[in-house]
Design a protein around this motif. Structure first.
Motif, PDB file in Angstrom:
ATOM      1  N   VAL A 353       0.855  -1.185   0.000  1.00 23.05           N
ATOM      2  CA  VAL A 353       0.000   0.000   0.000  1.00 23.05           C
ATOM      3  C   VAL A 353       0.889   1.232   0.000  1.00 23.05           C
ATOM      4  O   VAL A 353       1.863   1.298   0.758  1.00 23.05           O
ATOM      5  CB  VAL A 353      -0.917   0.005   1.243  1.00 23.05           C
ATOM      6  N   MET A 354       0.557   2.179  -0.837  1.00 22.84           N
ATOM      7  CA  MET A 354       1.376   3.387  -0.947  1.00 22.84           C
ATOM      8  C   MET A 354       0.466   4.604  -1.006  1.00 22.84           C
ATOM      9  O   MET A 354      -0.718   4.504  -1.329  1.00 22.84           O
ATOM     10  CB  MET A 354       2.259   3.331  -2.204  1.00 22.84           C
ATOM     11  N   GLY A 355       1.030   5.779  -0.678  1.00 26.21           N
ATOM     12  CA  GLY A 355       0.279   7.013  -0.792  1.00 26.21           C
ATOM     13  C   GLY A 355       0.548   7.965   0.361  1.00 26.21           C
ATOM     14  O   GLY A 355       1.219   7.616   1.348  1.00 26.21           O
ATOM     15  N   THR A 356      -0.007   9.153   0.245  1.00 26.68           N
ATOM     16  CA  THR A 356       0.196  10.192   1.258  1.00 26.68           C
ATOM     17  C   THR A 356      -0.351   9.775   2.613  1.00 26.68           C
ATOM     18  O   THR A 356       0.253  10.053   3.658  1.00 26.68           O
ATOM     19  CB  THR A 356      -0.479  11.499   0.797  1.00 26.68           C
ATOM     20  N   HIS A 357      -1.497   9.099   2.606  1.00 31.39           N
ATOM     21  CA  HIS A 357      -2.116   8.722   3.879  1.00 31.39           C
ATOM     22  C   HIS A 357      -1.323   7.621   4.588  1.00 31.39           C
ATOM     23  O   HIS A 357      -1.372   7.515   5.810  1.00 31.39           O
ATOM     24  CB  HIS A 357      -3.555   8.279   3.638  1.00 31.39           C
ATOM     25  N   VAL A 358      -0.603   6.810   3.825  1.00 29.99           N
ATOM     26  CA  VAL A 358       0.294   5.833   4.446  1.00 29.99           C
ATOM     27  C   VAL A 358       1.438   6.569   5.139  1.00 29.99           C
ATOM     28  O   VAL A 358       1.817   6.247   6.276  1.00 29.99           O
ATOM     29  CB  VAL A 358       0.828   4.837   3.397  1.00 29.99           C
ATOM     30  N   VAL A 397       4.157  17.639  11.270  1.00 30.41           N
ATOM     31  CA  VAL A 397       4.758  16.346  10.933  1.00 30.41           C
ATOM     32  C   VAL A 397       5.632  16.525   9.696  1.00 30.41           C
ATOM     33  O   VAL A 397       5.347  17.353   8.816  1.00 30.41           O
ATOM     34  CB  VAL A 397       3.687  15.265  10.680  1.00 30.41           C
ATOM     35  N   LYS A 398       6.678  15.732   9.638  1.00 25.74           N
ATOM     36  CA  LYS A 398       7.636  15.821   8.539  1.00 25.74           C
ATOM     37  C   LYS A 398       6.975  15.425   7.223  1.00 25.74           C
ATOM     38  O   LYS A 398       6.271  14.433   7.143  1.00 25.74           O
ATOM     39  CB  LYS A 398       8.827  14.905   8.841  1.00 25.74           C
ATOM     40  N   GLY A 399       7.241  16.219   6.190  1.00 28.28           N
ATOM     41  CA  GLY A 399       6.708  15.914   4.870  1.00 28.28           C
ATOM     42  C   GLY A 399       5.383  16.573   4.571  1.00 28.28           C
ATOM     43  O   GLY A 399       4.875  16.461   3.449  1.00 28.28           O
ATOM     44  N   PHE A 400       4.791  17.272   5.545  1.00 30.46           N
ATOM     45  CA  PHE A 400       3.512  17.942   5.347  1.00 30.46           C
ATOM     46  C   PHE A 400       3.698  19.432   5.630  1.00 30.46           C
ATOM     47  O   PHE A 400       4.223  19.827   6.683  1.00 30.46           O
ATOM     48  CB  PHE A 400       2.445  17.346   6.269  1.00 30.46           C
ATOM     49  N   SER A 401       3.242  20.252   4.708  1.00 27.68           N
ATOM     50  CA  SER A 401       3.477  21.690   4.807  1.00 27.68           C
ATOM     51  C   SER A 401       2.621  22.359   5.870  1.00 27.68           C
ATOM     52  O   SER A 401       3.003  23.397   6.418  1.00 27.68           O
ATOM     53  CB  SER A 401       3.211  22.352   3.446  1.00 27.68           C
ATOM     54  N   THR A 402       1.460  21.793   6.153  1.00 28.37           N
ATOM     55  CA  THR A 402       0.565  22.370   7.163  1.00 28.37           C
ATOM     56  C   THR A 402       0.422  21.429   8.342  1.00 28.37           C
ATOM     57  O   THR A 402       0.535  20.213   8.189  1.00 28.37           O
ATOM     58  CB  THR A 402      -0.829  22.642   6.556  1.00 28.37           C
TER      59      THR A 402
END
Length: 464
Positions: A353-358, A397-402
């Motif tokens: 499983v891959m993606g932003t939510h992962v 959190v790392k990797g998220f701008s907001t």
């Protein structure tokens, strides 16, 4: 590889058995014709035809063997059917030329029926009997039989010996076939048992959906798709430092025991273990036999609570084994649309499983404190009526701008009862969060006055 020469040799021997049976039939028929010839009578055309037929039967043995041996694997079955039809036809001709001698006729007809039924059932029986009748008719055209009932044992001796030998050989061949089949069945049963054990062991290393698809031959149905999933991550705090402090054997036993318990709990709640990354565990809900997003999220949170409880119990077990450092686990859960499918190269592929939510679930696990379960707002919205959660506010959190809205899981509401320390209610125009464990004694009266004031205001308010 070692069994191939033996198997090839056995197939080669088995392929010669039809030739052996054909040779016995032809020898028996030729011997019957030779015994049917009246050698003291003058030479005539009938005697020449009978002797010629006997010679043809003997020549046919070698000719049929040459034809069958040169037949390709694809045409072998068709060639054998035509040769069997020819066998029956020649026997029919021999019966007519032997003047329908009673005993040889009965024996050869019985032999044809037996050979047809053992070779291929009703269809072969029709083909062989058609050939037999065709042979009888042909023999009748070239030789007018005496049509007298003759039970001369001299004439019947060759057919008796030949048919008796044929049935004995066929019985031996059948016995050998049965013995071979029994042995192959035992071997196949043993191989099936080994295959089942290997398949069972393989199931431990693959996601259940992938394992079922591969074992059922439906791996082509596994396509890359987007699904609404709930993803769980957990790891052990200060795991790297722990590996340096423990002996390899102790560390291996501890880690395997921990992962085994986590896998057992994941299976109990219907989760799919995507992978183990060292001490980290990734579990997915909603990919395999989903019961709806709300149920998937609730089962995932319930699994996390069960894991946290089990880790607490295991701390005492580890302490009794000499591990004084308390192992603490962090967990993160997020719900969202993810890409599910097979990724990799032609030589190495992985179903994952891959993606932003992962990534967000993994970041929440990293942001959690020891013993803490952090969930995203998407997950909280699905389970808030069944699970008590504390609002942790916005977390970078790392990797998220907001910043991301995060909640801390307390417990299932049904488990808290009257002793719950955290109260949470929401309604249009109303929102309350109260954590009694965090209210200081000198703030207690202040909180009570605020609640009483709010209650009096609400009672006096006329709501239309």
């Amino acid at each position: 590889m070692q069994n191939r020469p033996v198997e090839a040799s056995r197939r080669n021997v088995d392929s010669r058995y039809p030739f052996y049976f054909r040779a016995l039939i032809c020898f028996a028929a030729a011997g019957t014709l030779l015994n049917a010839v009246n050698w003291s009578a003058p030479w005539n055309l009938d005697k020449s035809i009978t002797l010629g037929m006997a010679g043809l039967l003997l020549v046919y043995i070698g000719l049929a063997f040459r034809i069958s041996s040169r037949a390709s694997t694809e045409n072998a079955a068709v060639v054998q059917r035509w040769l069997s039809f020819t066998d029956a036809t020649l026997i029919g001709v021999a019966i007519a030329l032997a003047n329908f001698n009673l005993l040889p006729t009965l024996l050869f007809v019985t032999m044809v029926q037996f050979n047809a039924l053992t070779a291929g059932g009703g269809r072969r029986w029709f083909e062989h009997n058609t050939g037999l009748l065709l042979g009888v008719g042909s023999g009748y055209l070239i030789h007018e039989p005496a049509m007298v009932v003759n039970a001369d044992l001299t004439i019947s001796a060759a057919s008796l010996i030949g048919v008796f030998t044929y049935f004995c050989a066929h019985a031996f061949y059948t016995h050998k076939q049965i013995s071979t089949l029994k042995q192959e069945n035992r071997t196949l049963s043993a191989e099936q048992h080994v295959s089942k054990m290997r398949t069972y062991k393989l199931s431990k290393y693959l996601p259940q959906r992938l394992w079922r698809a591969v074992t059922n031959g439906k791996e082509n149905e596994l396509v890359t798709e987007r699904k609404l999933l709930t993803v769980f991550f957990s790891d052990i705090k200060d795991f790297s430092q722990l590996t340096e402090e423990l002996e390899a054997e102790t560390f291996t036993e501890l880690l395997n025991g921990y992962l085994s318990e986590m896998a057992r709990i994941a299976g109990q709640y219907g989760g799919t273990i995507d992978k183990f990354i060292g001490d980290a565990v990734m579990v997915v809900f909603g990919d395999d036999e989903s019961k709806g997003p709300k149920s998937d999220a609730l089962r995932c949170v319930a699994m996390a609570l069960a894991m946290r409880k089990r880790v607490t119990e295991m701390k005492q077990e580890w302490y009794n084994k000499g591990i004084s450092r308390p192992l603490q686990v962090r967990m993160g859960i997020n719900t969202g649309y993810c890409t599910v499918g097979i990724f990799g190269t032609a030589n190495h592929q992985s179903y994952t499983v891959m993606g932003t939510h992962v990534n967000l679930a993994a970041r929440l696990e990293g942001a959690a404190q020891p013993g803490e379960i952090l969930i995203s707002h998407e997950t909280w919205a699905l389970i808030k009526h069944s699970v008590m959660c504390r609002d942790r506010g916005l977390v970078n959190v790392k990797g998220f701008s907001t910043p991301v809205k995060v909640y801390q899981v307390t417990d299932l509401r049904k488990n808290l009862g009257g002793q719950q320390s955290y109260l949470e209610e929401h309604a249009p125009g109303f929102s309350m969060h109260m954590d009694t464990d965090k209210i200081r004694n000198y703030d207690r009266e202040k909180v009570l006055r605020s609640l009483e004031k709010a209650a009096e205001t609400l009672k006096k308010k006329v709501i239309i």
